[in-house]
Design a protein around this motif. Structure first.
Motif, PDB file in Angstrom:
ATOM      1  N   SER A 590       0.835  -1.203   0.000  1.00  0.00           N
ATOM      2  CA  SER A 590       0.000   0.000   0.000  1.00  0.00           C
ATOM      3  C   SER A 590       0.868   1.250   0.000  1.00  0.00           C
ATOM      4  O   SER A 590       0.616   2.211  -0.736  1.00  0.00           O
ATOM      5  CB  SER A 590      -0.914  -0.002   1.228  1.00  0.00           C
ATOM      6  N   ARG A 591       1.866   1.242   0.828  1.00  0.00           N
ATOM      7  CA  ARG A 591       2.791   2.372   0.947  1.00  0.00           C
ATOM      8  C   ARG A 591       3.494   2.638  -0.382  1.00  0.00           C
ATOM      9  O   ARG A 591       3.589   3.787  -0.844  1.00  0.00           O
ATOM     10  CB  ARG A 591       3.803   2.055   2.038  1.00  0.00           C
ATOM     11  N   PHE A 594       1.226   4.089  -3.010  1.00  0.00           N
ATOM     12  CA  PHE A 594       0.880   5.479  -2.717  1.00  0.00           C
ATOM     13  C   PHE A 594       1.955   6.442  -3.201  1.00  0.00           C
ATOM     14  O   PHE A 594       1.659   7.594  -3.542  1.00  0.00           O
ATOM     15  CB  PHE A 594       0.644   5.642  -1.217  1.00  0.00           C
ATOM     16  N   GLN A 598      -1.515   8.940  -5.482  1.00  0.00           N
ATOM     17  CA  GLN A 598      -1.898   9.405  -4.156  1.00  0.00           C
ATOM     18  C   GLN A 598      -3.390   9.174  -3.894  1.00  0.00           C
ATOM     19  O   GLN A 598      -4.130  10.069  -3.483  1.00  0.00           O
ATOM     20  CB  GLN A 598      -1.522  10.874  -3.968  1.00  0.00           C
ATOM     21  N   TYR A 602      -5.141   3.827  -0.212  1.00  0.00           N
ATOM     22  CA  TYR A 602      -3.945   3.110   0.255  1.00  0.00           C
ATOM     23  C   TYR A 602      -3.615   3.473   1.698  1.00  0.00           C
ATOM     24  O   TYR A 602      -3.252   2.604   2.501  1.00  0.00           O
ATOM     25  CB  TYR A 602      -2.762   3.417  -0.661  1.00  0.00           C
ATOM     26  N   MET A 603      -3.722   4.733   2.033  1.00  0.00           N
ATOM     27  CA  MET A 603      -3.448   5.139   3.409  1.00  0.00           C
ATOM     28  C   MET A 603      -4.625   4.821   4.338  1.00  0.00           C
ATOM     29  O   MET A 603      -4.443   4.639   5.541  1.00  0.00           O
ATOM     30  CB  MET A 603      -3.112   6.618   3.469  1.00  0.00           C
ATOM     31  N   TYR A 606      -3.752   1.486   5.235  1.00  0.00           N
ATOM     32  CA  TYR A 606      -2.578   1.496   6.098  1.00  0.00           C
ATOM     33  C   TYR A 606      -2.973   1.759   7.546  1.00  0.00           C
ATOM     34  O   TYR A 606      -2.528   1.068   8.470  1.00  0.00           O
ATOM     35  CB  TYR A 606      -1.576   2.557   5.615  1.00  0.00           C
ATOM     36  N   GLU A 607      -3.811   2.767   7.748  1.00  0.00           N
ATOM     37  CA  GLU A 607      -4.252   3.075   9.102  1.00  0.00           C
ATOM     38  C   GLU A 607      -5.017   1.903   9.708  1.00  0.00           C
ATOM     39  O   GLU A 607      -4.808   1.531  10.863  1.00  0.00           O
ATOM     40  CB  GLU A 607      -5.141   4.315   9.089  1.00  0.00           C
ATOM     41  N   SER A 666       5.432   5.793   7.929  1.00  0.00           N
ATOM     42  CA  SER A 666       4.494   6.337   6.939  1.00  0.00           C
ATOM     43  C   SER A 666       3.617   7.436   7.508  1.00  0.00           C
ATOM     44  O   SER A 666       2.584   7.770   6.929  1.00  0.00           O
ATOM     45  CB  SER A 666       3.613   5.214   6.375  1.00  0.00           C
ATOM     46  N   ASN A 680      -0.257  11.522   6.844  1.00  0.00           N
ATOM     47  CA  ASN A 680      -1.077  10.348   6.545  1.00  0.00           C
ATOM     48  C   ASN A 680      -1.715   9.727   7.779  1.00  0.00           C
ATOM     49  O   ASN A 680      -2.813   9.172   7.703  1.00  0.00           O
ATOM     50  CB  ASN A 680      -0.216   9.282   5.866  1.00  0.00           C
ATOM     51  N   ARG A 724      -4.792  14.136   5.953  1.00  0.00           N
ATOM     52  CA  ARG A 724      -5.720  13.077   5.519  1.00  0.00           C
ATOM     53  C   ARG A 724      -7.030  13.202   6.290  1.00  0.00           C
ATOM     54  O   ARG A 724      -7.037  13.284   7.519  1.00  0.00           O
ATOM     55  CB  ARG A 724      -5.116  11.696   5.728  1.00  0.00           C
TER      56      ARG A 724
END
Length: 932
Positions: A590-591, A594, A598, A602-603, A606-607, A666, A680, A724
């Motif tokens: 994902s990182r 991204f 953008q 993806y973020m 990630y979270e 990240s 992010n 974000r």
């Protein structure tokens, strides 16, 4: 140990590339007498770039607490234990260290065929720990490991040398378990004798059966042997000219003690054989007609090695071996216990302290040679904790068998990655030299194989798994600029998978998840280096096939390590769901994606995965011996997490060590042109953005705090701060700068820009209120998992059946379900519902948990007022309450009642609800009191 070499002293005459080819494929490189950068050069095609770990400091909070547990483990664990299997394979002293066990030792699963992988993980963890904390202890431990691995490679390059230890008389030759070493005696040792005595001093260090003290023969048909332990664990001598079924043998009566010297002797003469242990006859056979003369000329005369490939190599020490051309008497055998008496056929005292030759003191000059069972590496760059035979066998395999070959290139990847990270963290050029040597060795093997062989290898489950080796090799190429290294990365193309995913054809059903996720991170890096679009397209499409179609709420994927059909979530929940490695590798993918595109998704992922599965995979207690990380996280009702899976040292514990030392990697990214800073993740951190001359500090207790404060310090600098806006932040997301609200409408699932010239002391406040929501399993909407903002809430209950809960009973006009739960005083993010406690998934407890619950809304209830009317449902499972609350948020109670009236009328008209019941529902809504 000598101080680490620098790049300048090691590479002063080398010309290395200082940049990776751009997306267009043109090689943008610079020549230099020595490569002096301390970080990988970012690819030219990345729109965003990461910050090195040492530029982002992690502040107090849930992440720092978890990290500290792993830092303490990294600081205290004896690295010599990790190095034991490498040193053993090279025939070096293991310094008395005991291998970690589990997958990192010869007694673990599949005979330890994955050993060495964990050392690579540990190097990466230490490198990240050093970068993130600056504590010298981690750099020192890296230096110790890199120095030892350098010695290991040098030992593998040379002929094996005797490992001398104290013997029964004088010195002895030690065979470390896992070294695959034996003594090769010249032809004619037995001289065709009609009678013989064989005697040896042995100190076994392992209780494996059938390890030969000696084996003289041609094959598995014509031979004689002496073992310290037969199938029953006692000494045995046998001779045969017709294979095992025709053996004439002698069996002892008791096992030889481990780690003690014992004397074994066999006499054959006049048709009688006798076996002696420590001078005492323990077995006699008066029908032994076979003698060495009957065997004829034999091809091999080995000490410590068997003609049966499945038998272990002798582990322990040899203190002497002698052979006589007659049967010694019992008294003579007894006399051997107190003094050396050389045999007349051959006599080896093993007094040598160096080299690989053993002198014969019989007078016949039959010098013996120390050898490895697998010969020598095919290339001087070879480095592993097991013989090269694993790699060789893979090339001819047509089916998977991890007991024979278990992912050797996966293990090579972990070692290579660890060495690269060690080099980048400490500037130790030895680590880069080891890494480059490994790549040179792999290229020398793989470049000679036909394309069809490579495709077959990489398609084999488990045996052909190669992890993230492509990414590591492309990163190595960024440092060396060596064309062969980029060519090597492309030799790992799995064309049928790349082509299918590039065409957006979902072929994941039945595939091993973690075997394939890291492949695509490597392919994105190959796109960076070559500009070939199919790599990037395939990776993007692959990601979309997994998220959300094969993703559990916590961000994990896979069941029993494999993927099932698309959109089957409830139908795949098991006790072996969500392998932790999968989450680690999906985060990396994902990182990396991204950086190219953008897209906030993806973020978002990630979270989700970082804050839930990854944090929750680490137990909340200290342990010096184990990293305490889950392998699977079962999502079945009442599952208790196992933080010490498979006796430790699994792939997931390895990636878990890495995850816990890079939580900050990240949080921030920068635009490649320096025009923007992407925030992010909301996490207590301080960024040192050296190019701008500013620091950015986040002060927050997120996720226990619903927002964050960012303070900019340093010189005046213009850039856009891109914050974000999480998709879960559906109401109340607000940004102020120096107390003034920033104009604009933040859109959930996007980035909110704040563009200005920043000055020292500027303060940004981000408010991101949490709401309780549910996420439904794609194949069973009644099976749901709860989220408060980004935090997954799990029920803690020992029941092994799905718990049933209703959540609409006191839902707020905003649509927030949280008022139906009761907060636990003094415990943030803890609640109760119907007597059951709910807690954040990220807490590493050992309580039985329910990540998914069964949604049950049997009656229509508003504001805790029960209408008494059963909650009807349509054929697709949608209930009347579902349809009512789908209209949230409501501006006020009147808007809600209007919605209820409209839904009721439609359901009455459709025959789904009676008129009288419908009026009771509307009346209950009018009379209820609602939370705003």
């Amino acid at each position: 140990m000598a101080p680490p070499l620098t790049r300048r002293t090691l590479l002063q005459s080398a010309i290395l590339a200082a940049a990776v080819p751009g997306v267009g494929g043109a090689a943008a490189s610079t020549a230099s007498a020595a490569y002096t950068a301390t970080a990988l050069p970012p690819p030219a095609g990345w729109a965003l770039q990461p910050f090195p770990l040492d530029t982002v400091r992690l502040g107090d909070g849930v992440f720092a607490a978890k990290r500290q547990l792993m830092l303490d483990h990294a600081r205290g664990y004896d690295v010599n234990r990790l190095l034991q299997v490498f040193r053993a394979n090279a025939g070096l002293s293991t310094l008395g260290a005991v291998a970690p066990g589990g997958w990192e030792g010869l007694d673990g699963e599949a005979n330890g065929n994955l050993r060495g992988h964990y050392t690579g993980h540990f190097l990466t963890m230490l490198s990240q720990a050093y970068a993130g904390s600056g504590e010298q202890v981690y750099a020192d431990r890296i230096g110790t490991m890199v120095g030892a691995l350098t010695e290991v490679r040098e030992a593998l390059r040379r002929d094996p040398a005797v490992l001398s230890v104290a013997g029964r008389f004088g010195r002895a030759a030690e065979h470390v378990r896992g070294s695959h070493r034996y003594v090769d005696l010249p032809a004619g040792v037995l001289g065709g004798a009609a009678e013989v005595t064989l005697a040896a001093w042995v100190k076994p260090t392992h209780d494996g059966n059938w390890a030969r003290v000696l084996d003289f023969g041609n094959d598995t048909t014509r031979y004689l042997y002496l073992v310290a332990r037969n199938g029953n664990g006692v000494p045995r001598f046998a001779v045969t000219t017709g294979g095992p079924g025709a053996e004439q043998g002698l069996d002892g009566t008791a096992a030889l003690p481990l780690h003690q010297w014992s004397h074994l002797a066999v006499t054959i003469g006049g048709g009688t054989g006798t076996l002696y242990v420590n001078g005492t006859a323990v077995a006699r056979n008066t029908a032994m007609s076979l003698t060495p003369a009957a065997l004829g000329t034999l091809a091999h005369h080995w000490l410590g090695r068997s003609h049966y490939a499945s038998d272990p190599v002798f582990a322990g020490a040899l203190g002497g071996f002698d052979a006589w051309s007659r049967a010694l008497t019992a008294d003579e055998i007894t006399g051997l216990q107190g003094a050396r008496v050389p045999g007349d056929l051959v006599s080896y005292a093993f007094d040598e302290t160096s080299g690989s030759a053993f002198a014969d003191s019989s007078g016949r000059g039959l010098t013996a040679t120390l050898r490895r069972t697998w010969g020598a590496p095919s290339h001087p760059g070879f480095l592993a904790a097991y013989p090269e035979t694993q790699f060789i066998q893979l090339e001819s395999m047509t089916g998977s068998d991890y007991t024979r070959v278990w992912a050797p290139y996966y293990t090579a990847h972990k070692i290579l990655r660890g060495l690269l990270d060690a080099h980048l963290a400490t500037d130790d050029a030895r680590a880069l030299d080891l890494a480059a040597g490994m790549a040179d060795w792999m290229y020398s093997r793989l470049s000679k194989l036909p394309e069809a062989t490579l495709q077959r290898m990489w398609g084999l489950f488990s045996s052909g798994e190669f992890g993230g080796i492509v990414e590591a090799i492309v990163d190595l190429h960024a440092l060396t600029g060596k064309a062969e290294h980029l060519a090597l990365a492309r030799l790992f193309d799995l064309d049928r998978l790349i082509d299918a995913c590039a065409a957006n054809t979902d072929v994941l059903d039945g595939l091993h998840a973690n075997q394939h996720i890291p492949i695509f991170t490597g392919y994105v890096r190959l796109y960076d280096a070559t500009g070939e679009e199919r790599y990037l397209t395939a990776a993007k499409n692959f990601w979309d096939m997994v998220v959300p179609h094969r993703m559990y709420g916590i961000g994990g994927t896979s069941t029993g390590e494999f993927w099932k059909a698309r959109d089957v979530i409830a139908g795949t929940i098991s006790a072996t769901t969500a392998e932790t490695c999968c989450a680690y590798n999906l985060l990396k993918l994902s990182r990396t994606l991204f950086f190219h595109e953008q897209h906030p998704k993806y973020m978002e992922y990630y979270e989700r995965a970082l804050l839930n599965q990854v944090l929750g995979s680490r137990q909340d207690r200290a342990d010096a011996e184990k990293p305490l990380v889950t392998y699977f996280i079962g999502l079945t009702p009442g599952h208790v997490r196992d933080y010490t899976p498979k006796q430790g040292t699994t792939c997931c514990e390895g990636t878990g060590m890495e995850s816990a030392t890079k939580y900050q990697d990240s949080v921030y990214f920068k635009a490649a042109d320096g025009s923007a800073l992407y925030v992010n993740l909301y996490s207590p951190t301080t960024l040192n953005w050296a190019e701008k001359g500013v620091t950015v500090t986040q002060s927050t207790d997120f996720p226990r705090e619903q927002g964050t404060t960012l303070t900019v310090r340093g010189r005046t600098a213009p850039f856009s701060l891109r914050l974000r806006v999480p998709s879960w932040a559906t109401a109340g997301f607000r940004v102020t700068v120096n107390g003034r609200q920033v104009s604009g409408t933040p859109t959930p699932g996007s980035y909110f820009p704040v563009s200005r010239t920043w000055r020292d002391g500027d303060t940004v406040r981000v408010s991101a209120p949490f709401r309780l929501r549910v996420e439904k399993a794609l194949d069973d909407p009644s099976l749901q998992t709860l989220f408060l903002g980004p935090v997954n809430l799990v029920a803690r209950n020992p029941s092994t059946s799905y718990l049933e809960f209703g959540l609409y009973r006191n839902a707020a006009l905003s649509g927030d379900l949280l008022p139906s739960l009761t907060p636990v005083s003094g415990k943030p993010l803890h609640f109760t519902l119907d007597g059951t406690g709910f807690a954040p998934f990220f807490e590493g407890a050992e309580d039985p948990t329910h990540a998914y619950v069964r949604r049950a809304e049997p009656r229509v209830v508003f504001g805790n007022s029960d209408s008494g009317v059963p909650n009807p449902a349509k054929a697709d499972g949608t209930t009347l309450l579902d349809e009512v609350w789908a209209g949230a948020p409501f501006s006020g109670k009147g808007a809600l009642v209007t919605r209820v009236r409209g839904v009721v009328d439609a359901w009455v008209a459709g025959g789904l609800l009676g008129q009288a019941d419908g009026e009771r529902v509307v009346s209950t809504a009018r009379g209820a009191t609602f939370v705003p």
